[in-house]
Design a protein around this motif. Sequence first.
Motif, PDB file in Angstrom:
ATOM      1  N   UNK A  29     -27.531 -28.409 -32.829  1.00 37.28           N
ATOM      2  CA  UNK A  29     -26.321 -29.096 -33.851  1.00 37.28           C
ATOM      3  C   UNK A  29     -25.047 -29.665 -33.215  1.00 37.28           C
ATOM      4  N   UNK A  30     -25.029 -29.581 -32.224  1.00 39.16           N
ATOM      5  CA  UNK A  30     -24.052 -29.816 -30.911  1.00 39.16           C
ATOM      6  C   UNK A  30     -24.005 -31.493 -31.118  1.00 39.16           C
ATOM      7  N   UNK A  31     -25.344 -31.926 -30.813  1.00 38.14           N
ATOM      8  CA  UNK A  31     -25.804 -33.132 -30.445  1.00 38.14           C
ATOM      9  C   UNK A  31     -25.898 -34.012 -32.073  1.00 38.14           C
ATOM     10  N   UNK A  32     -26.271 -33.410 -33.078  1.00 37.55           N
ATOM     11  CA  UNK A  32     -26.010 -33.873 -34.385  1.00 37.55           C
ATOM     12  C   UNK A  32     -24.819 -34.434 -35.089  1.00 37.55           C
ATOM     13  N   UNK A  33     -23.848 -33.111 -34.416  1.00 35.36           N
ATOM     14  CA  UNK A  33     -22.406 -33.114 -34.462  1.00 35.36           C
ATOM     15  C   UNK A  33     -21.556 -34.735 -34.301  1.00 35.36           C
ATOM     16  N   UNK A  34     -21.672 -34.160 -32.759  1.00 33.56           N
ATOM     17  CA  UNK A  34     -21.064 -35.165 -31.693  1.00 33.56           C
ATOM     18  C   UNK A  34     -22.253 -36.358 -32.549  1.00 33.56           C
ATOM     19  N   UNK A  92     -15.606 -31.459 -18.983  1.00 26.38           N
ATOM     20  CA  UNK A  92     -14.242 -31.420 -19.883  1.00 26.38           C
ATOM     21  C   UNK A  92     -13.897 -30.246 -21.165  1.00 26.38           C
ATOM     22  N   UNK A  93     -15.470 -30.393 -21.847  1.00 25.55           N
ATOM     23  CA  UNK A  93     -15.604 -29.571 -22.956  1.00 25.55           C
ATOM     24  C   UNK A  93     -15.502 -28.276 -22.484  1.00 25.55           C
ATOM     25  N   UNK A  94     -15.187 -27.573 -21.010  1.00 27.22           N
ATOM     26  CA  UNK A  94     -14.388 -25.772 -20.517  1.00 27.22           C
ATOM     27  C   UNK A  94     -13.149 -26.414 -20.036  1.00 27.22           C
ATOM     28  N   UNK A  95     -12.464 -27.120 -20.188  1.00 28.03           N
ATOM     29  CA  UNK A  95     -11.285 -27.432 -20.123  1.00 28.03           C
ATOM     30  C   UNK A  95      -9.880 -26.454 -20.971  1.00 28.03           C
ATOM     31  N   UNK A  96      -9.402 -25.391 -20.430  1.00 25.12           N
ATOM     32  CA  UNK A  96      -8.707 -24.668 -21.060  1.00 25.12           C
ATOM     33  C   UNK A  96      -9.504 -23.159 -20.930  1.00 25.12           C
ATOM     34  N   UNK A  97     -10.702 -23.104 -20.387  1.00 20.48           N
ATOM     35  CA  UNK A  97     -11.462 -21.607 -20.882  1.00 20.48           C
ATOM     36  C   UNK A  97     -11.341 -21.402 -19.146  1.00 20.48           C
ATOM     37  N   UNK A 112     -13.388 -36.572 -25.014  1.00 17.85           N
ATOM     38  CA  UNK A 112     -13.285 -35.175 -24.283  1.00 17.85           C
ATOM     39  C   UNK A 112     -13.013 -34.860 -25.883  1.00 17.85           C
ATOM     40  N   UNK A 113     -12.348 -34.521 -26.712  1.00 23.42           N
ATOM     41  CA  UNK A 113     -12.019 -34.384 -28.038  1.00 23.42           C
ATOM     42  C   UNK A 113     -13.287 -33.953 -29.433  1.00 23.42           C
ATOM     43  N   UNK A 114     -14.287 -35.415 -28.653  1.00 22.82           N
ATOM     44  CA  UNK A 114     -15.452 -35.471 -29.710  1.00 22.82           C
ATOM     45  C   UNK A 114     -16.395 -34.304 -29.212  1.00 22.82           C
ATOM     46  N   UNK A 115     -16.599 -34.576 -27.688  1.00 27.39           N
ATOM     47  CA  UNK A 115     -17.364 -33.376 -27.401  1.00 27.39           C
ATOM     48  C   UNK A 115     -16.955 -31.825 -27.515  1.00 27.39           C
ATOM     49  N   UNK A 116     -15.758 -31.759 -27.291  1.00 31.72           N
ATOM     50  CA  UNK A 116     -14.726 -29.950 -27.597  1.00 31.72           C
ATOM     51  C   UNK A 116     -14.989 -30.325 -29.130  1.00 31.72           C
TER      52      UNK A 116
END
Length: 193
Positions: A29-34, A92-97, A112-116
């Motif tokens: 799903x992440x592949x498709x949405x990104x 970067x998708x782990x930033x803030x965690x 970074x916004x696209x992936x996260x």
Amino acid sequence: MTLPITRDEAWQLVLKYNSEKSDLNHYLESEAVCRALAAKVGEDPEYFAIAGLIHDIDWGLTKENPTLHLTKAPDILREAGFDDKFIELILSHGYGFDCAGLLDKKRTRKEEFILAAGETITGLIHSLALMRPDKMEGMSAKSVKKKFKDKKFAAAISREVIREVEKMDLELNEFFEIAIRAIKKIKDEVGLG
């Protein structure tokens, strides 16, 4: 933006380290949405599709201790031929965690916004689809927005990360529509048909 491996090779790499069906559904799903989100904002759809597909490459190895998530990913990706720029995008998708020492880092770039945001919205949409008799069929941005506002629904899904699409001058409703359309295309593959 060049990639060192094909989509099929990336999927085999995912399968080497991950086997849980729910995780695999999330990666697809992440592949498709990104892919769809990148196309919308003028970035390379295939590059971001691969990023979405393998963003949690080490989750199968680290899920028992989530603070270790993304600590093994750089070595796995480097060995597969990915460059530092791609690896930093994945991190970067782990930033803030609280994982891999990324708690105090903030996303600042469109990539970074696209992936996260792209990988995060999948949890909200998948959870909503499972509640609906027709799963993805007939799902609207309005129904996603209603659940988005309900903080108790899929409470672990970060609404703040999803809102990062607004930093790319994209409205939430439009992002919800993009994500719904993307996941509908693979609904049978991810158990939402």
